[in-house]
Design a protein around this motif. Structure first.
Motif: not given
Lengths: 368, 182
Positions: A258, A262, A287, A294
């Motif tokens: 995650m 990002w 996500y 992703w």
């Protein structure tokens, strides 16, 4: 109700006021029907309504007015953008009605220290501007100011417990959470976290994040607040971050996938985190929490050629609003196409000539 | 507006219901139309009127709070509303477009004083779609107008203290730009 410190005063409750209350809003029509009519006046027209008479003003500035408007599904989202005007070095707020493309300039903020952070309670029509660096002291401040759409006024609230600038802020369960950031010259970067209760106008310290990050981006998904450092140059370390659970007042790690995926501006729609990547073609990604991965969003490509940086982003009800230099707005309509996949269609709203040298700093969505 | 509701529809075999207004005018309307007026519908439910269920004769319902003029307009509006709905039963978007078009034309023939009468009648009859429409009409009547226009429109006077109004105008300066001509 929030206790307002400065610009708004409490209405006097004397006998004269009571007499006014008994006057009809419109002669010949019951007040509850007039209210049904005025609930249908869109937010940008409300200043006119407030100026007609004191009973009209009282009706539409009452916090229950927006509650009724929400309950009847008559409130609509508006895009609020703070922008830096290069030639005058001023910061100005304006709101866009995305349906008509009309912009409205808000009254000036009582104070606007650079490095402030914005967060809102969209359904309550409240926008908060927090912290920042004081222009005289060059130190972080505890400044807390709030804009209310129903009064179109700013008010100064209880200051944060900790001076901070360039931090993370989010609204979770009707409360505002501020996380870490830059402190003063004596404290240096801070890890303190605090929670603001708008009902009581009070700040309370909560569990510390533990680490200072180089910079902050955050997203509230469900009732948890995710904070990330994002990728910063030189790209030597994987970005750090954490997730705060206000129900248990605890921090824990977010998954590496995650954090690493990002890679740009984040926005939450429903319970999904989307990121407009800063790299390459600026692809839009989502996500997938179940697979901890992703996925690219299908459909149209982000119109990056037309959108000059800096960009500010927010979203609501399946729509992403991206504001560019000159306050050009790209509206991305996102829909789920099944199997956890999404697609997007972009629509452009040109910025007015008057905003041609405005840089977007922040974007919030409020209902009005 | 003409009292079209009194001419019965020859192709329809449905029940007729007779409404009597406060000024003693009698309107014979189709049951489907009368049932959109929740107050009238309630009257039936409460009375459990045998004449209605047998489907042979008409029933007279007194409407002591509604005059004939607004009722005639409301019946016309209601008929059109049902017609547009029936014509676009499988296309909600088309229905909304047709309805919007009709409502725009409808408002061209309504005077401001009439609007108040219509709102009160729709409210008494508990005719939800019409009440919603008239409330929207009031809301759009004041959009882009000046404060003076709105006060005159509703017969209101400013009750702000001296200075307070100037402050409001200054504060909300942006809203007073680009208003329509009164």
């Amino acid at each position: 109700m929030t206790i307002l410190r400065s610009s708004s005063k409490l209405e006097p409750k004397d006998s004269e006021e009571a007499d006014k209350n008994s006057e009809p809003l419109i002669p010949g029509l019951p007040d509850h029907i007039v209210e049904l009519c005025l609930l249908r006046v869109p937010y940008p027209e409300q200043p006119l309504v407030r100026s007609v008479s004191s009973s009209w003003k009282r009706l539409i500035t009452d916090p229950t007015f927006l509650v009724s408007k929400n309950a009847l599904s008559l409130s609509l989202p508006y895009v609020f953008v703070s922008a830096f005007h290069k030639s005058t070095a001023r910061i100005q707020w304006q709101a866009l009605d995305p349906r008509s493309g009309r912009w409205f300039v808000l009254p000036p903020m009582p104070q606007c220290p650079p490095g402030f952070v914005c967060v809102s309670l969209p359904r309550r029509g409240k926008l908060f501007v927090l912290g920042g660096v004081g222009s005289d002291t060059e130190c972080s401040t505890q400044s807390t100011v709030m804009y209310r759409s129903s009064t179109n006024q700013w008010s100064v609230l209880s200051p944060m417990l900790t001076p901070r600038s360039c931090f993370a802020a989010g609204s979770v369960n009707g409360k505002i959470i501020t996380v870490a950031g830059g402190g003063t010259s004596s404290t240096g970067p801070i890890t303190a976290v605090e929670s603001y209760d708008p009902e009581g106008d009070t700040w309370t310290p909560v569990a510390n994040m533990g680490t200072c990050l180089k910079r902050y981006d955050s997203a509230v998904i469900g009732n948890k607040m995710y904070v990330t450092e994002g990728w910063t140059w030189p790209v030597r370390f994987s970005p750090r971050g954490g997730v705060y659970d206000p129900d248990c007042d605890t921090w824990r790690d977010t998954s590496q996938a995650m954090r690493e995926g990002w890679t740009g501006l984040s926005v939450v729609l429903g319970d999904r985190l989307f990121v407009i990547s800063e790299y390459g073609d600026c692809p839009l990604k989502v996500y997938d929490p179940d697979c901890d991965t992703w996925r690219y969003v299908g459909g149209q490509k982000f119109p990056r050629g037309e959108m000059n940086k800096p960009l500010a982003v927010n979203g609501v009800e399946g729509k992403i609003y991206v504001v560019s230099f000159g306050l050009k707005v790209a509206i991305g309509k996102v829909c789920e196409v099944g199997n956890g996949d999404f697609k997007v269609e972009w629509e452009m709203v040109d910025g007015p000539e008057a905003f041609h040298d405005f840089s977007a700093l922040n974007c919030q969505v409020l209902y009005g | 507006m003409s009292n079209q509701s009194e001419s019965p529809n020859p192709t329809s075999s449905s029940n007729k219901i007779t409404l009597k207004t406060s000024d003693n005018e009698v309107f014979e309307v189709e049951e489907a139309v009368a049932m959109k007026f929740c107050t009238v519908k309630q009257y039936f439910d409460d009375e459990n009127n045998n004449n209605v269920t047998s489907g042979t004769s008409t029933t007279l319902i007194p409407l002591p709070n509604v005059e004939s003029h607004p009722l005639a307009i409301l019946i016309t509006y209601c008929k059109k509303h049902l017609e547009i709905k029936a014509n676009n039963a499988d296309n909600k978007k088309e229905m909304e477009i047709d309805m919007e078009h009709y409502e725009r034309e409808f408002l061209k023939n309504v005077m401001p004083q009439e609007l108040t009468e219509l709102i009160l009648a729709a409210n008494y009859l508990n005719f939800k779609e019409a009440l919603d429409f008239f409330c929207r009409a009031v809301a759009s009547a004041i959009q882009n107008k000046s404060v003076e226009y709105v006060r005159k429109f509703f017969g209101l006077e400013s009750d702000f203290k001296p200075g307070e109004e100037e402050k409001l105008r200054e504060e909300f300066a942006w809203s007073f730009e680009g208003v329509d001509e009164d």
